[in-house]
Design a protein around this motif. Structure first.
Motif, short mmCIF file in Angstrom:
data_model
loop_
_atom_site.label_atom_id
_atom_site.label_comp_id
_atom_site.label_asym_id
_atom_site.label_seq_id
_atom_site.Cartn_x
_atom_site.Cartn_y
_atom_site.Cartn_z
N LEU A 244 -50.38 -13.31 60.54
CA LEU A 244 -50.92 -13.09 59.19
C LEU A 244 -52.36 -12.59 59.25
O LEU A 244 -52.76 -11.73 58.47
N ARG A 245 -53.14 -13.13 60.18
CA ARG A 245 -54.52 -12.67 60.34
C ARG A 245 -54.53 -11.21 60.79
O ARG A 245 -55.33 -10.40 60.31
N LEU A 246 -53.63 -10.86 61.69
CA LEU A 246 -53.54 -9.48 62.16
C LEU A 246 -53.09 -8.55 61.04
O LEU A 246 -53.62 -7.45 60.88
N LEU A 247 -52.12 -8.99 60.23
CA LEU A 247 -51.66 -8.20 59.09
C LEU A 247 -52.82 -7.94 58.13
O LEU A 247 -53.02 -6.81 57.67
N ASN A 248 -53.60 -8.97 57.82
CA ASN A 248 -54.74 -8.80 56.92
C ASN A 248 -55.78 -7.85 57.51
O ASN A 248 -56.34 -7.02 56.80
N LEU A 249 -56.01 -7.94 58.82
CA LEU A 249 -56.94 -7.03 59.48
C LEU A 249 -56.46 -5.58 59.33
O LEU A 249 -57.24 -4.69 58.98
N CYS A 250 -55.18 -5.35 59.55
CA CYS A 250 -54.62 -4.00 59.43
C CYS A 250 -54.76 -3.47 58.01
O CYS A 250 -55.15 -2.33 57.79
N ARG A 251 -54.44 -4.31 57.04
CA ARG A 251 -54.52 -3.87 55.64
C ARG A 251 -55.95 -3.62 55.20
O ARG A 251 -56.23 -2.66 54.48
N GLU A 252 -56.87 -4.47 55.61
CA GLU A 252 -58.26 -4.31 55.19
C GLU A 252 -58.89 -3.06 55.78
O GLU A 252 -59.67 -2.37 55.12
N ASN A 253 -58.55 -2.73 57.02
CA ASN A 253 -59.15 -1.57 57.68
C ASN A 253 -58.35 -0.29 57.46
O ASN A 253 -58.86 0.80 57.70
N ALA A 254 -57.11 -0.43 57.04
CA ALA A 254 -56.22 0.69 56.68
C ALA A 254 -56.14 1.74 57.79
O ALA A 254 -56.46 1.48 58.94
N THR B 73 -43.75 -10.41 60.38
CA THR B 73 -44.91 -10.26 59.52
C THR B 73 -45.39 -8.80 59.45
O THR B 73 -45.63 -8.27 58.36
N LEU B 74 -45.53 -8.16 60.60
CA LEU B 74 -46.08 -6.81 60.63
C LEU B 74 -45.11 -5.75 60.12
O LEU B 74 -45.52 -4.64 59.77
N SER B 75 -43.82 -6.08 60.04
CA SER B 75 -42.84 -5.12 59.52
C SER B 75 -43.12 -4.75 58.08
O SER B 75 -42.71 -3.67 57.62
N SER B 76 -43.83 -5.60 57.35
CA SER B 76 -44.16 -5.28 55.96
C SER B 76 -45.06 -4.05 55.87
O SER B 76 -45.15 -3.41 54.82
N LEU B 77 -45.73 -3.68 56.96
CA LEU B 77 -46.59 -2.50 56.95
C LEU B 77 -45.80 -1.20 56.82
O LEU B 77 -46.36 -0.17 56.46
N PHE B 78 -44.49 -1.24 57.10
CA PHE B 78 -43.67 -0.04 56.95
C PHE B 78 -43.43 0.29 55.48
O PHE B 78 -43.32 1.44 55.11
N ASP B 79 -43.32 -0.75 54.65
CA ASP B 79 -42.95 -0.55 53.25
C ASP B 79 -44.10 -0.71 52.27
O ASP B 79 -43.98 -0.32 51.12
N ASP B 80 -45.18 -1.28 52.71
CA ASP B 80 -46.23 -1.70 51.78
C ASP B 80 -47.58 -1.10 52.17
O ASP B 80 -48.56 -1.82 52.33
N ALA B 81 -47.63 0.22 52.33
CA ALA B 81 -48.89 0.86 52.70
C ALA B 81 -49.83 0.90 51.50
O ALA B 81 -49.38 1.09 50.37
N PRO B 82 -51.12 0.72 51.71
CA PRO B 82 -52.06 0.72 50.59
C PRO B 82 -52.25 2.13 50.02
O PRO B 82 -52.10 3.12 50.72
N GLU B 83 -52.58 2.18 48.75
CA GLU B 83 -52.86 3.46 48.09
C GLU B 83 -54.36 3.70 48.08
O GLU B 83 -55.14 2.79 47.82
N THR B 84 -54.74 4.93 48.33
CA THR B 84 -56.14 5.32 48.26
C THR B 84 -56.51 5.51 46.79
O THR B 84 -55.75 6.11 46.03
N PRO B 85 -57.66 5.00 46.35
CA PRO B 85 -58.07 5.17 44.95
C PRO B 85 -58.16 6.65 44.57
O PRO B 85 -58.53 7.50 45.38
N TYR B 86 -57.84 6.94 43.32
CA TYR B 86 -57.79 8.33 42.85
C TYR B 86 -59.13 9.05 43.00
O TYR B 86 -59.17 10.24 43.35
N ASP B 87 -60.24 8.36 42.79
CA ASP B 87 -61.55 9.00 42.95
C ASP B 87 -61.74 9.51 44.38
O ASP B 87 -62.30 10.58 44.60
N ASP B 88 -61.26 8.73 45.35
CA ASP B 88 -61.35 9.15 46.75
C ASP B 88 -60.45 10.36 47.01
O ASP B 88 -60.80 11.27 47.75
#
Length: 197
Positions: free
Chosen positions: A98-108, A132-147
């Motif tokens: 879970l800590r590794l998953l959060n690290l991946c999501r935070e740093n994108a 736990t890490l398999s969720s990264l296949f389906d749940d990628a973060p979206e970049t904000p529209y301004d970016d």
């Protein structure tokens, strides 16, 4: 009574504990002892320890060394427990994954790519990481529209509302390193898929 309807068996009725069970229990106790020692060392290092610790006038280097030693001891105890297959081994892997998953999501970006790669290493790493890490296949973060607007401006020299008749700010797909937006070509109205990295 909380025990109503339950069958309570006296200890030892089903046979004595095996040497393996006794070893796992002892290793679980060692992990808990090491975890408490690490928490205490961290508290003293950050100045949140007990008053006696503050009175000892221990140097920051010594406190840092104590934290490292306590962390090393905990890691070794958890490793020994995991080799014996104790129940806490699974909890340790779950917590670390879970800590590794959060690290991946935070740093994108590339971190999500690395996490996705790790999720495919089922022959190498514990199952808790795979799950736990398999969720990264389906749940990628979206970049904000301004970016997104800024990237398009930097790459194409104009903002999307100038380049296209219509540009949907909400992506239709999002991955670790890019996302896709629907836009309509100026003049023709042709539907386009715009990939923004």
């Amino acid at each position: 009574s909380p025990f109503e309807g339950r069958i309570l068996l006296p200890p030892g009725l089903l046979g004595p504990r095996t040497d393996q069970q006794a070893l796992v229990m002892e290793l679980e106790r060692q992990v808990e002892t090491c975890r408490r020692a690490l928490e205490q060392a961290q508290a003293e290092y950050t100045g949140r320890g007990d008053e006696k610790a503050a009175e000892r006038q221990t140097s920051q280097d010594e406190l840092r060394r104590d934290v490292r030693m306590a962390a090393r001891n905990l890691a070794e105890a958890e490793q020994q427990l995991s080799l014996q297959g104790g129940e806490m081994a699974g909890q340790t892997h779950r917590k670390a994954s879970l800590r590794l998953l959060n690290l991946c999501r935070e740093n994108a970006g590339v971190y999500i790519k690395v996490g996705q790669h790790l999720a495919n290493l089922d022959y190498l790493i514990p199952q808790q990481y795979i799950d736990t890490l398999s969720s990264l296949f389906d749940d990628a973060p979206e970049t904000p529209y301004d970016d997104v607007r800024q990237v398009i401006y930097e790459d194409l020299g104009a903002y999307p509302e100038t380049l296209f008749d219509n540009f949907d700010p909400k992506p239709i797909a999002s991955a670790s390193l890019a996302q896709v937006h629907v836009a309509y070509e100026k003049g023709t109205g042709r539907k386009l898929a715009i990939k923004v990295q």
